[in-house]
Scaffold this active site. Sequence first.
Site, PDB file in Angstrom:
ATOM      1  N   HIS A 153       0.827  -1.220   0.000  1.00 52.72           N
ATOM      2  CA  HIS A 153       0.000   0.000   0.000  1.00 52.72           C
ATOM      3  C   HIS A 153       0.858   1.265   0.000  1.00 52.72           C
ATOM      4  CE1 HIS A 153      -3.264  -2.758   1.332  1.00 52.72           C
ATOM      5  NE2 HIS A 153      -2.319  -3.259   2.103  1.00 52.72           N
ATOM      6  N   SER A 274      14.429  22.203 -15.554  1.00 55.08           N
ATOM      7  CA  SER A 274      13.255  23.036 -15.757  1.00 55.08           C
ATOM      8  C   SER A 274      13.717  24.374 -16.289  1.00 55.08           C
ATOM      9  CB  SER A 274      12.530  23.228 -14.426  1.00 55.08           C
ATOM     10  OG  SER A 274      11.740  24.397 -14.473  1.00 55.08           O
ATOM     11  N   LYS A 280      15.691  22.162 -10.437  1.00 51.03           N
ATOM     12  CA  LYS A 280      14.946  20.953 -10.791  1.00 51.03           C
ATOM     13  C   LYS A 280      15.770  19.969 -11.601  1.00 51.03           C
ATOM     14  CE  LYS A 280      11.042  19.880 -10.374  1.00 51.03           C
ATOM     15  NZ  LYS A 280       9.760  20.426 -10.814  1.00 51.03           N
ATOM     16  N   GLU A 287       9.307   8.977 -16.798  1.00 50.96           N
ATOM     17  CA  GLU A 287       7.899   9.339 -17.016  1.00 50.96           C
ATOM     18  C   GLU A 287       7.440   8.954 -18.418  1.00 50.96           C
ATOM     19  OE1 GLU A 287       7.084  13.183 -14.249  1.00 50.96           O
ATOM     20  OE2 GLU A 287       8.659  13.392 -15.730  1.00 50.96           O
TER      21      GLU A 287
END
Length: 458
Positions: A153, A274, A280, A287
């Site tokens: 979980h 970024s 970043k 992804e």
Amino acid sequence: MWGGRFAEGPSAVMREINASIGFDKRLWPQDLRASKAHVAMLAKQGVVDAADAAAITEGLDRIADEFAAHGVTEDLSLEDIHMHVEHRLAELIGPTAGRLHTARSRNDQVATDFRLWVRDATDEVLAALAALQRALVQRAEEHAETVMPGFTHLQVAQPVTLGHHLMAYYEMIRRDASRFADARARANECPLGAAALAGTGFPIDRAATAAALGFERPTANSLDSVSDRDFALDYLMAATQCSLHLSRLAEEFIIWASQPYGFVSLPDAYSTGSSIMPQKRNPDAAELVRGHSGRIAGAMNALVMTMKGLPLAYSKDMQDDKPPVFEAHDLLGLSLAAITGMVETTTFNPGKMRAAAEAGHSTATDLADWLVRVGGIPFREAHHITGRAVKRADELGAALWDLPLEELQRIDPRIEVSVFDVLSVDASVRSRTSHGGTAPSAVRQRIAEAKRLLGVGE
Ligand code: ARG
């Protein structure tokens, strides 16, 4: 090529909707290979004379050189790659070119070309899957002792080793490889010679063309041969399942790279910055692997829907079989390369992993197991006692193993000092030696087997 009975040519829309050259030009190497095998067989069987067969073969070789050098020049009026080749052959050698299409149809031709293509694609995937398995096994071996939290979980559950976690993905990828190998074996029959749908009256030798193209045998039923796309679906289903696994590993990298976790630092080579936030470092490659799995599953669904309810034998719907397979293959190839690169070069942060494993009372099960083993207490009762110990630890803001013995004994007098031997995360993982368990000894055993299966030296 087929205009004999037509008074008028096709409309512009007809030409456009009919044309597949935009995508099936990718089949040119397979188309030329299959045509060469076909004409060699026709010559051997005396269907085409030797001089004509030689001229055709020479012409096909020349076309191969041309396509390799300049690509395929698309002409919508020539529909597909098969017509482009035949048209060019006629330009090169004249009317003799027309003998190549004896005893075959584009229906068995495209089925053969596409099988050859999918077989080649499968071999590429199998090589990439082997590389990924090797990378996983190597990193797992490096981290056979590295303790990290195991989750259920996404809540800290029990300590595991990073090696164990990585080897879980090895098992998935090993199953993927077996699915692709299985699909390849089933696809390895040659439809060439099924002709349009009914076979042919020419004295062809289907076993000869099958062997020349590296197939196991000719297909057994001409109707099935021209209408079967199971091999493409098998490929897509294997690709889908594989991409699901890759998406899960990608997701782990994404979570682990997030600052609150900090379990990994993804390599620059697989991250982006970024344009507005200078600090970043985004896990874009991971992804995109996660995202591509959706497109691959979509491609699989596209062909499932195309094939659903088609009567025997060939229908033009089936021309739409190729774009989803090409798309899925390209996406899977990129995904595998990206994930393999990330597995190989990611920096793991064992300190953060250990700290996270030590938080969250991850060894509570070990306390319960100790109560069963040493105290002779039934597991359900031990579970309850442990729950109270966890509650007390939370009240005191302490880890389970930092609770003083008196605190533990106040909860249950049967607890003795030897309990502290099992409460550390290291003791916990070391103890889980059951087959397939997370103990470094068990993981190392599986790593050794995996290396043997992969042919990796010690
Ligand atoms: N381009 C077609 C395909 O990919 C080739 C087969 C055409 N056959 C036919 N009967 N029109 O499916």
